[in-house]
Write a protein that holds these residues in place. Structure first.
Motif, PDB file in Angstrom:
ATOM      1  N   MET A  21      62.445  16.557  38.359  1.00  0.00           N
ATOM      2  CA  MET A  21      61.419  15.706  39.541  1.00  0.00           C
ATOM      3  C   MET A  21      61.497  16.289  41.053  1.00  0.00           C
ATOM      4  O   MET A  21      62.319  16.794  40.963  1.00  0.00           O
ATOM      5  N   THR A  22      60.824  16.718  41.521  1.00  0.00           N
ATOM      6  CA  THR A  22      60.521  17.086  42.823  1.00  0.00           C
ATOM      7  C   THR A  22      60.757  16.050  43.826  1.00  0.00           C
ATOM      8  O   THR A  22      59.857  14.654  43.548  1.00  0.00           O
ATOM      9  N   THR A  23      61.207  16.098  45.113  1.00  0.00           N
ATOM     10  CA  THR A  23      60.899  14.847  46.156  1.00  0.00           C
ATOM     11  C   THR A  23      60.434  15.733  47.328  1.00  0.00           C
ATOM     12  O   THR A  23      60.701  16.980  47.307  1.00  0.00           O
ATOM     13  N   SER A  24      60.337  14.746  48.171  1.00  0.00           N
ATOM     14  CA  SER A  24      59.553  14.964  48.964  1.00  0.00           C
ATOM     15  C   SER A  24      60.141  15.572  49.876  1.00  0.00           C
ATOM     16  O   SER A  24      61.005  14.436  50.299  1.00  0.00           O
ATOM     17  N   ARG A  25      59.287  16.303  51.058  1.00  0.00           N
ATOM     18  CA  ARG A  25      60.742  16.576  52.620  1.00  0.00           C
ATOM     19  C   ARG A  25      59.567  15.856  53.049  1.00  0.00           C
ATOM     20  O   ARG A  25      58.850  15.259  53.427  1.00  0.00           O
ATOM     21  N   PRO A  26      60.259  15.500  54.861  1.00  0.00           N
ATOM     22  CA  PRO A  26      60.267  14.840  55.394  1.00  0.00           C
ATOM     23  C   PRO A  26      58.874  15.199  56.117  1.00  0.00           C
ATOM     24  O   PRO A  26      59.131  16.526  56.165  1.00  0.00           O
ATOM     25  N   GLY A  27      58.460  14.747  56.326  1.00  0.00           N
ATOM     26  CA  GLY A  27      57.188  15.737  57.415  1.00  0.00           C
ATOM     27  C   GLY A  27      56.053  15.634  56.796  1.00  0.00           C
ATOM     28  O   GLY A  27      55.759  14.397  55.897  1.00  0.00           O
ATOM     29  N   PRO A  28      54.765  15.902  57.038  1.00  0.00           N
ATOM     30  CA  PRO A  28      53.191  15.527  57.059  1.00  0.00           C
ATOM     31  C   PRO A  28      53.504  16.635  54.566  1.00  0.00           C
ATOM     32  O   PRO A  28      53.967  17.400  54.891  1.00  0.00           O
ATOM     33  N   THR A  29      52.839  15.223  54.312  1.00  0.00           N
ATOM     34  CA  THR A  29      52.528  16.310  52.699  1.00  0.00           C
ATOM     35  C   THR A  29      51.255  15.947  51.986  1.00  0.00           C
ATOM     36  O   THR A  29      50.934  15.880  50.659  1.00  0.00           O
ATOM     37  N   SER A  30      50.564  16.272  53.154  1.00  0.00           N
ATOM     38  CA  SER A  30      48.826  16.019  52.481  1.00  0.00           C
ATOM     39  C   SER A  30      48.920  17.153  51.246  1.00  0.00           C
ATOM     40  O   SER A  30      48.474  17.129  50.482  1.00  0.00           O
ATOM     41  N   ASP A  64      56.578  30.142  49.936  1.00  0.00           N
ATOM     42  CA  ASP A  64      56.868  31.552  51.604  1.00  0.00           C
ATOM     43  C   ASP A  64      57.484  33.029  50.771  1.00  0.00           C
ATOM     44  O   ASP A  64      58.406  32.602  49.988  1.00  0.00           O
ATOM     45  N   THR A  65      56.183  33.855  50.777  1.00  0.00           N
ATOM     46  CA  THR A  65      56.651  35.309  50.726  1.00  0.00           C
ATOM     47  C   THR A  65      57.722  36.567  51.234  1.00  0.00           C
ATOM     48  O   THR A  65      58.122  37.346  51.241  1.00  0.00           O
ATOM     49  N   GLY A  66      57.883  35.803  53.179  1.00  0.00           N
ATOM     50  CA  GLY A  66      58.104  36.682  53.915  1.00  0.00           C
ATOM     51  C   GLY A  66      57.054  37.853  54.617  1.00  0.00           C
ATOM     52  O   GLY A  66      57.208  38.025  55.359  1.00  0.00           O
ATOM     53  N   ASP A  67      56.338  37.614  53.443  1.00  0.00           N
ATOM     54  CA  ASP A  67      55.003  38.284  54.368  1.00  0.00           C
ATOM     55  C   ASP A  67      53.853  37.476  55.425  1.00  0.00           C
ATOM     56  O   ASP A  67      53.427  36.109  55.340  1.00  0.00           O
ATOM     57  N   GLU A  68      53.964  37.785  56.479  1.00  0.00           N
ATOM     58  CA  GLU A  68      53.466  36.454  57.867  1.00  0.00           C
ATOM     59  C   GLU A  68      51.862  36.259  57.569  1.00  0.00           C
ATOM     60  O   GLU A  68      50.724  36.060  57.614  1.00  0.00           O
ATOM     61  N   ALA A  69      51.233  37.246  56.616  1.00  0.00           N
ATOM     62  CA  ALA A  69      49.534  37.594  56.660  1.00  0.00           C
ATOM     63  C   ALA A  69      49.467  36.505  55.129  1.00  0.00           C
ATOM     64  O   ALA A  69      48.275  35.909  55.325  1.00  0.00           O
ATOM     65  N   THR A  70      50.500  36.264  54.290  1.00  0.00           N
ATOM     66  CA  THR A  70      49.456  35.248  53.531  1.00  0.00           C
ATOM     67  C   THR A  70      50.556  33.701  53.286  1.00  0.00           C
ATOM     68  O   THR A  70      50.425  32.778  52.883  1.00  0.00           O
ATOM     69  N   SER A  71      51.212  33.773  54.372  1.00  0.00           N
ATOM     70  CA  SER A  71      52.310  32.158  54.804  1.00  0.00           C
ATOM     71  C   SER A  71      51.261  31.545  55.456  1.00  0.00           C
ATOM     72  O   SER A  71      51.289  32.527  56.700  1.00  0.00           O
ATOM     73  N   GLY A  72      52.030  30.297  55.714  1.00  0.00           N
ATOM     74  CA  GLY A  72      51.422  29.524  56.916  1.00  0.00           C
ATOM     75  C   GLY A  72      50.028  28.713  56.594  1.00  0.00           C
ATOM     76  O   GLY A  72      50.117  29.078  55.022  1.00  0.00           O
ATOM     77  N   ALA A  73      49.408  28.395  57.212  1.00  0.00           N
ATOM     78  CA  ALA A  73      48.226  27.788  57.440  1.00  0.00           C
ATOM     79  C   ALA A  73      46.941  28.556  57.254  1.00  0.00           C
ATOM     80  O   ALA A  73      46.940  29.895  57.323  1.00  0.00           O
ATOM     81  N   PRO A  74      46.062  28.718  55.693  1.00  0.00           N
ATOM     82  CA  PRO A  74      44.895  29.127  55.794  1.00  0.00           C
ATOM     83  C   PRO A  74      43.987  29.287  56.690  1.00  0.00           C
ATOM     84  O   PRO A  74      43.736  28.145  57.406  1.00  0.00           O
ATOM     85  N   GLU A  92      51.336  19.772  50.545  1.00  0.00           N
ATOM     86  CA  GLU A  92      52.270  20.493  50.661  1.00  0.00           C
ATOM     87  C   GLU A  92      52.490  21.265  48.569  1.00  0.00           C
ATOM     88  O   GLU A  92      53.101  22.102  49.181  1.00  0.00           O
ATOM     89  N   PRO A  93      53.023  20.634  48.188  1.00  0.00           N
ATOM     90  CA  PRO A  93      53.017  21.238  47.264  1.00  0.00           C
ATOM     91  C   PRO A  93      52.117  22.015  46.045  1.00  0.00           C
ATOM     92  O   PRO A  93      52.132  23.041  45.902  1.00  0.00           O
ATOM     93  N   TRP A  94      50.861  22.158  47.236  1.00  0.00           N
ATOM     94  CA  TRP A  94      49.801  23.076  46.171  1.00  0.00           C
ATOM     95  C   TRP A  94      49.867  24.455  47.045  1.00  0.00           C
ATOM     96  O   TRP A  94      49.384  25.033  46.996  1.00  0.00           O
ATOM     97  N   ARG A  95      50.685  24.291  48.300  1.00  0.00           N
ATOM     98  CA  ARG A  95      50.944  25.621  49.299  1.00  0.00           C
ATOM     99  C   ARG A  95      51.927  27.086  48.566  1.00  0.00           C
ATOM    100  O   ARG A  95      52.213  26.794  47.101  1.00  0.00           O
TER     101      ARG A  95
END
Length: 110
Positions: A1-10, A18-28, A12-15
């Motif tokens: 079972m996953t637990t939600s992190r504090p903060g916005p959860t709109s 993070d691979t470390g590449d700045e081009a693919t991570s972050g907001a679309p 987040e499970p579907w992102r």
């Protein structure tokens, strides 16, 4: 079972992870629509096929044959005979079933 992190959860499970590449991570990136709504220009123009585009036909089919004439009087007589046989078989089956039901009912009562 996953637990939600504090903060916005709109979403987040579907992102993506993070691979470390700045081009693919972050907001679309946000796509901006073209200036004004796009209008339907209609279907593309059609071009008629050339005059001799069909392959040549070497074999011609035979014309259909004539069916034999039907004798409606004999067909009606055969249909009536078949109907009489059907009614006869149904009557015999009904009489047998009624006799069996009567036999079973008399055995249950006595």
């Amino acid at each position: 079972m996953t637990t939600s992190r504090p903060g916005p959860t709109s979403d987040e499970p579907w992102r993506r992870p993070d691979t470390g590449d700045e081009a693919t991570s972050g907001a679309p990136t946000q796509h901006r629509p073209a200036v004004g709504p796009a209008r339907y220009a209609g279907p593309p123009p059609t071009v008629a096929p050339p005059a001799g585009w069909r392959p040549p036909v070497h074999l011609q089919a035979n014309p259909p044959r004539q069916l034999p004439p039907q004798d409606m009087i004999s067909l009606d007589a055969q249909e009536q005979q078949a109907q009489r046989v059907t009614w006869g078989v149904g009557t015999v089956a009904g009489v047998i079933l009624v006799a069996l039901v009567c036999l079973l009912c008399t055995r249950a009562l006595f």
